[in-house]
Design a protein around this motif. Structure first.
Motif, PDB file in Angstrom:
ATOM      1  N   ARG A  31      12.691  -1.218 -11.557  1.00 18.96           N
ATOM      2  CA  ARG A  31      13.242  -0.603 -10.344  1.00 18.96           C
ATOM      3  C   ARG A  31      13.743  -1.638  -9.338  1.00 18.96           C
ATOM      4  N   GLU A  32      13.428  -2.892  -9.640  1.00 15.13           N
ATOM      5  CA  GLU A  32      13.713  -3.925  -8.638  1.00 15.13           C
ATOM      6  C   GLU A  32      15.178  -4.368  -8.673  1.00 15.13           C
ATOM      7  N   VAL A  33      15.745  -4.652  -7.517  1.00 18.81           N
ATOM      8  CA  VAL A  33      17.097  -5.211  -7.497  1.00 18.81           C
ATOM      9  C   VAL A  33      17.066  -6.518  -6.702  1.00 18.81           C
ATOM     10  N   VAL A  34      18.081  -7.344  -6.938  1.00 18.09           N
ATOM     11  CA  VAL A  34      18.161  -8.625  -6.234  1.00 18.09           C
ATOM     12  C   VAL A  34      18.199  -8.345  -4.734  1.00 18.09           C
ATOM     13  N   ASP A  35      17.430  -9.070  -3.989  1.00 21.57           N
ATOM     14  CA  ASP A  35      17.431  -8.931  -2.536  1.00 21.57           C
ATOM     15  C   ASP A  35      16.998  -7.541  -2.068  1.00 21.57           C
ATOM     16  N   GLY A  36      16.235  -6.864  -2.910  1.00 19.95           N
ATOM     17  CA  GLY A  36      15.810  -5.500  -2.582  1.00 19.95           C
ATOM     18  C   GLY A  36      14.884  -5.431  -1.385  1.00 19.95           C
ATOM     19  N   VAL A  37      14.190  -6.522  -1.093  1.00 21.93           N
ATOM     20  CA  VAL A  37      13.258  -6.524   0.034  1.00 21.93           C
ATOM     21  C   VAL A  37      14.035  -6.620   1.349  1.00 21.93           C
ATOM     22  N   SER A  38      15.009  -7.526   1.371  1.00 20.03           N
ATOM     23  CA  SER A  38      15.752  -7.727   2.626  1.00 20.03           C
ATOM     24  C   SER A  38      16.405  -6.429   3.077  1.00 20.03           C
ATOM     25  N   ALA A  39      16.965  -5.694   2.120  1.00 17.88           N
ATOM     26  CA  ALA A  39      17.655  -4.449   2.496  1.00 17.88           C
ATOM     27  C   ALA A  39      16.691  -3.499   3.202  1.00 17.88           C
ATOM     28  N   ILE A  40      15.444  -3.480   2.739  1.00 10.79           N
ATOM     29  CA  ILE A  40      14.460  -2.574   3.352  1.00 10.79           C
ATOM     30  C   ILE A  40      14.043  -3.095   4.725  1.00 10.79           C
ATOM     31  N   VAL A  41      13.718  -4.376   4.756  1.00 14.32           N
ATOM     32  CA  VAL A  41      13.275  -4.965   6.028  1.00 14.32           C
ATOM     33  C   VAL A  41      14.393  -4.874   7.077  1.00 14.32           C
ATOM     34  N   ASP A  42      15.634  -5.137   6.641  1.00 11.25           N
ATOM     35  CA  ASP A  42      16.765  -5.060   7.581  1.00 11.25           C
ATOM     36  C   ASP A  42      16.939  -3.635   8.095  1.00 11.25           C
ATOM     37  N   THR A  54       7.930  -9.442   6.179  1.00  9.24           N
ATOM     38  CA  THR A  54       8.902  -9.463   7.278  1.00  9.24           C
ATOM     39  C   THR A  54      10.284  -9.886   6.788  1.00  9.24           C
ATOM     40  N   GLY A  55      10.397 -10.205   5.524  1.00  9.81           N
ATOM     41  CA  GLY A  55      11.685 -10.619   4.973  1.00  9.81           C
ATOM     42  C   GLY A  55      11.431 -11.141   3.578  1.00  9.81           C
ATOM     43  N   PHE A  56      12.496 -11.593   2.912  1.00  8.24           N
ATOM     44  CA  PHE A  56      12.297 -12.073   1.550  1.00  8.24           C
ATOM     45  C   PHE A  56      11.418 -13.328   1.590  1.00  8.24           C
ATOM     46  N   GLY A  57      10.245 -13.263   0.962  1.00  7.84           N
ATOM     47  CA  GLY A  57       9.336 -14.413   0.937  1.00  7.84           C
ATOM     48  C   GLY A  57       8.652 -14.701   2.256  1.00  7.84           C
ATOM     49  N   ALA A  58       8.728 -13.764   3.205  1.00  9.45           N
ATOM     50  CA  ALA A  58       8.098 -14.009   4.513  1.00  9.45           C
ATOM     51  C   ALA A  58       7.164 -12.863   4.866  1.00  9.45           C
ATOM     52  N   GLU A  59       6.038 -13.205   5.495  1.00  8.97           N
ATOM     53  CA  GLU A  59       5.094 -12.166   5.893  1.00  8.97           C
ATOM     54  C   GLU A  59       4.209 -12.653   7.016  1.00  8.97           C
ATOM     55  N   SER A  60       3.508 -11.701   7.644  1.00  7.71           N
ATOM     56  CA  SER A  60       2.545 -12.103   8.665  1.00  7.71           C
ATOM     57  C   SER A  60       1.313 -11.215   8.530  1.00  7.71           C
ATOM     58  N   GLY A  61       0.151 -11.738   8.912  1.00  5.61           N
ATOM     59  CA  GLY A  61      -1.077 -10.950   8.821  1.00  5.61           C
ATOM     60  C   GLY A  61      -2.122 -11.625   7.958  1.00  5.61           C
ATOM     61  N   ASN A  62      -3.384 -11.201   8.155  1.00  2.00           N
ATOM     62  CA  ASN A  62      -4.509 -11.858   7.470  1.00  2.00           C
ATOM     63  C   ASN A  62      -4.956 -11.164   6.193  1.00  2.00           C
ATOM     64  N   TYR A  63      -4.250 -10.124   5.810  1.00  2.00           N
ATOM     65  CA  TYR A  63      -4.718  -9.359   4.644  1.00  2.00           C
ATOM     66  C   TYR A  63      -3.758  -9.484   3.458  1.00  2.00           C
ATOM     67  N   GLY A  64      -2.933 -10.520   3.484  1.00  2.00           N
ATOM     68  CA  GLY A  64      -1.930 -10.718   2.451  1.00  2.00           C
ATOM     69  C   GLY A  64      -2.487 -11.388   1.210  1.00  2.00           C
ATOM     70  N   PRO A  65      -1.636 -11.754   0.257  1.00  2.00           N
ATOM     71  CA  PRO A  65      -0.202 -11.491   0.300  1.00  2.00           C
ATOM     72  C   PRO A  65       0.102  -9.992   0.289  1.00  2.00           C
ATOM     73  N   TYR A  66       1.202  -9.620   0.937  1.00  2.00           N
ATOM     74  CA  TYR A  66       1.559  -8.213   1.046  1.00  2.00           C
ATOM     75  C   TYR A  66       2.603  -7.803  -0.002  1.00  2.00           C
ATOM     76  N   THR A  67       2.776  -8.671  -0.996  1.00  2.00           N
ATOM     77  CA  THR A  67       3.699  -8.338  -2.088  1.00  2.00           C
ATOM     78  C   THR A  67       2.875  -8.310  -3.364  1.00  2.00           C
ATOM     79  N   GLN A  68       2.965  -7.211  -4.087  1.00  2.00           N
ATOM     80  CA  GLN A  68       2.051  -7.037  -5.219  1.00  2.00           C
ATOM     81  C   GLN A  68       2.176  -8.123  -6.281  1.00  2.00           C
ATOM     82  N   SER A  69       3.393  -8.612  -6.521  1.00  2.00           N
ATOM     83  CA  SER A  69       3.518  -9.610  -7.593  1.00  2.00           C
ATOM     84  C   SER A  69       2.785 -10.906  -7.245  1.00  2.00           C
ATOM     85  N   LEU A  70       2.378 -11.052  -5.986  1.00  2.00           N
ATOM     86  CA  LEU A  70       1.643 -12.268  -5.599  1.00  2.00           C
ATOM     87  C   LEU A  70       0.133 -12.030  -5.586  1.00  2.00           C
TER      88      LEU A  70
END
Ligand code: GLU
Length: 555
Positions: free
Chosen positions: A82-93, A107-123
């Motif tokens: 289901r994933e597309v290139v730059d699919g995160v930026s489109a959502i965050v934008d 907060t963007g492609f490869g960027a996040e904030s908070g103490n409960y991360g990583p907030y991307t499942q593949s990580l």
């Protein structure tokens, strides 16, 4: 199980040394004030923000804000299909364009904030494997080596048996019965396997749970040995989101209604993991009336351009209008609240999950337009100028150049009939502006010589011929209007509308008709905002030029 589960856990996860207890320490309870809710929006990075998904996200944000809690954005990228290139930026934008912010997360492609991360499942592979290992140790998960052919075969056996439930479970779950030696041998020979949940559910039992939107729900208990980890070690949605919601300390799982039927499965896995089950709220789909058959149906990414939030921005709806409209769909008491609090921030609305409708809400573009007209009508002229410029810069370069070449002129233009007690409500989105004010710019002005039926071309000509003689662009508004009135009687019209209504046969028309002729000659429109200001802004030369085109009236 006929073997030492700990031994199996070590065989399957030799590299996993951390434990669930370590994770509990690493991701502690949040210690928020009593009643504060932790919610999340968890899209897959498909590069597409569906209006229905945004609606669900908004419910999550409102829930967290209304309780003084936390909302976060998690990216669920375990399904690579289901994933597309730059699919995160489109959502965050998309969220950024709405000016909507989560308290933490991606907060963007490869960027996040908070103490409960990583907030991307593949990580988060390590986390899933730690929890999976613990389940194997407890005898609540096991490897399944069945091939897809074997699973197809299983299905046909079940169909032959007339089984009410189909899938991998109970007596059909043949890998439940493998011995440790068989498993070890399979693994040594490199046979691919998935990790399955060992369901202790009972076909004859039902479970009850409370959905905050739908109330009490009863469903059959889960009996299926759901896949937790796929053969490449990547978790399924079912397993990943449970680990995430637990260790990100989510209190309320608010998601699309399509997940409602999976709740028994999820509750079973939460419990097997030893995690507290969160509260649930399943948000109904956003529907529309089909243009062809008039039936209610889901807004579809394939058929409906308005499925993508980008559609609304391209059309130039201000974000405030879209948010305002979605709020009316989210809680039906929002409109009353808005009437009582016309300028309050939407986040101060006392949002209540329980007041959401359990049936799908109807997205109505006409209503959105009406709401947007209201929203735009109370904006200050400076704001409208900036928003139109920003929009045009992105979507209509030609209009951008024309609109911004004289800032004062355009600001005064959008200020006509604005910033007053009864502002005009006729623009719903910025894409309408060029056409709406076309007569204000020579490059867009289209003369129109179609008179209303009740005005004869000769009379129109006469009106303009006389008007040119008295017109003075320096007149104040009263003088301007009294000059128009003064044209009436000599030409057979009356300055008095009431008088006209009493004896229409005595006159050719009234002052309104005389004004219409002037308005048509100057703007090409029968209807415009305040004509006096329009003429002032257009300037003497342009007005005279247009008035002189009088001999073109269609006869
Ligand atoms: N990733 C899931 C989806 O896109 C999210 C479901 C959830 O919110 O738990 O549908």
């Amino acid at each position: 199980m006929n073997y030492d589960c700990k031994k199996l856990a070590n065989l399957l996860f030799p590299d996993v040394t951390k434990t669930v207890e370590d994770l509990e320490i690493q991701y502690p309870e949040r210690g928020l004030k009593e009643g504060a809710r932790v919610t999340r929006f968890a899209p897959s990075p498909t590069g597409y923000l569906h209006i229905g998904a945004f609606y669900t996200a908004l419910v999550n944000l409102l829930t967290a804000k209304a309780s003084g809690g936390v909302s976060y954005l998690r990216i669920e990228d375990t399904d690579k299909k289901r994933e597309v290139v730059d699919g995160v930026s489109a959502i965050v934008d998309g969220f950024r364009e709405f000016g909507v912010e989560f308290s933490e997360g991606v907060t963007g492609f490869g960027a996040e904030s908070g103490n409960y991360g990583p907030y991307t499942q593949s990580l988060r592979a390590e986390i899933y494997h730690i929890v999976a290992k613990a389940l194997v140790e407890k005898g609540l998960a096991y490897p399944c080596f069945c091939t897809s052919d074997e699973l197809t075969e299983l299905r046909s056996v079940q169909e032959k048996d007339g089984a009410l439930i189909t899938g991998y479970f109970g007596k059909y779950a043949k890998c439940r019965d493998l011995t440790f030696e068989q498993i070890e041998e399979n693994i040594k020979s490199g046979k691919p396997y998935v990790l399955r949940f060992y369901s202790e559910g009972d076909e004859t039992k039902r479970i009850m749970f409370e959905d905050m939107i739908r109330g009490k729900i009863e469903m059959p208990e889960n009996v299926i040995d759901e896949v937790l980890l796929k053969s490449d070690g990547i978790p399924t949605y079912h397993f990943a989101h449970i680990c995430d919601d637990h260790f990100m300390r989510t209190t309320h799982v608010i998601r699309a209604e399509e997940w409602l039927s999976s709740v028994p499965k999820h509750i079973a896995i939460f419990k097997a993991c030893g995690f507290k089950v969160p509260k649930y709220a399943h948000v109904s789909q956003v529907m529309k009336l089909d243009e062809e058959d008039g039936n209610k149906r889901k807004i579809s990414k394939r058929k409906d351009p308005e499925a993508a939030v980008s559609y609304f921005f391209e059309a130039g709806f201000p974000k405030e209008s879209i948010l305002e409209y979605l709020l009316t769909l989210i809680n039906s008491n929002f409109e009353d609240w808005r009437r009582a609090n016309p300028t309050a921030d939407i986040y101060s609305f006392p949002f209540n999950l329980k007041k959401m409708s359990p049936s799908g809400c109807l997205f109505d573009l006409v209503k959105l337009n009406d709401i947007s007209k209201n929203v735009i009508s109370v904006m200050k002229a400076d704001t409208v100028y900036s928003l139109i410029s920003e929009w045009a810069q992105k979507y209509d370069a030609d209009f951008f150049n024309v609109f911004t070449r004289d800032k004062d002129f355009s600001t005064e233009m959008v200020n006509i009939d604005r910033e007053s007690a009864k502002p005009r409500k006729d623009i719903a989105k910025w894409e309408e502006v060029k056409e709406y004010y076309s007569y204000m710019f020579n490059e867009y002005y289209v003369p129109n010589f179609d008179l209303p039926e009740n005005i004869a071309a000769d009379d129109a000509e006469a009106i303009l011929a006389e008007y040119i003689k008295v017109y003075d662009n320096n007149d104040d508004k009263d003088t301007w209007f009294s000059k128009i009135k003064s044209l009436c009687e000599p030409l057979g019209f009356t300055p008095n509308v009431k008088e006209y209504k009493k004896n229409p046969e005595q006159f050719k028309g009234h002052v309104g008709d005389v004004s219409t002729v002037i308005r048509l000659a100057v703007t090409g429109r029968k209807n415009t905002p305040d004509l006096y200001t329009i003429m002032k802004l257009l300037g003497k030369d342009e007005v005279i030029k247009r008035l002189k085109e009088k001999n073109k009236w269609k006869k």
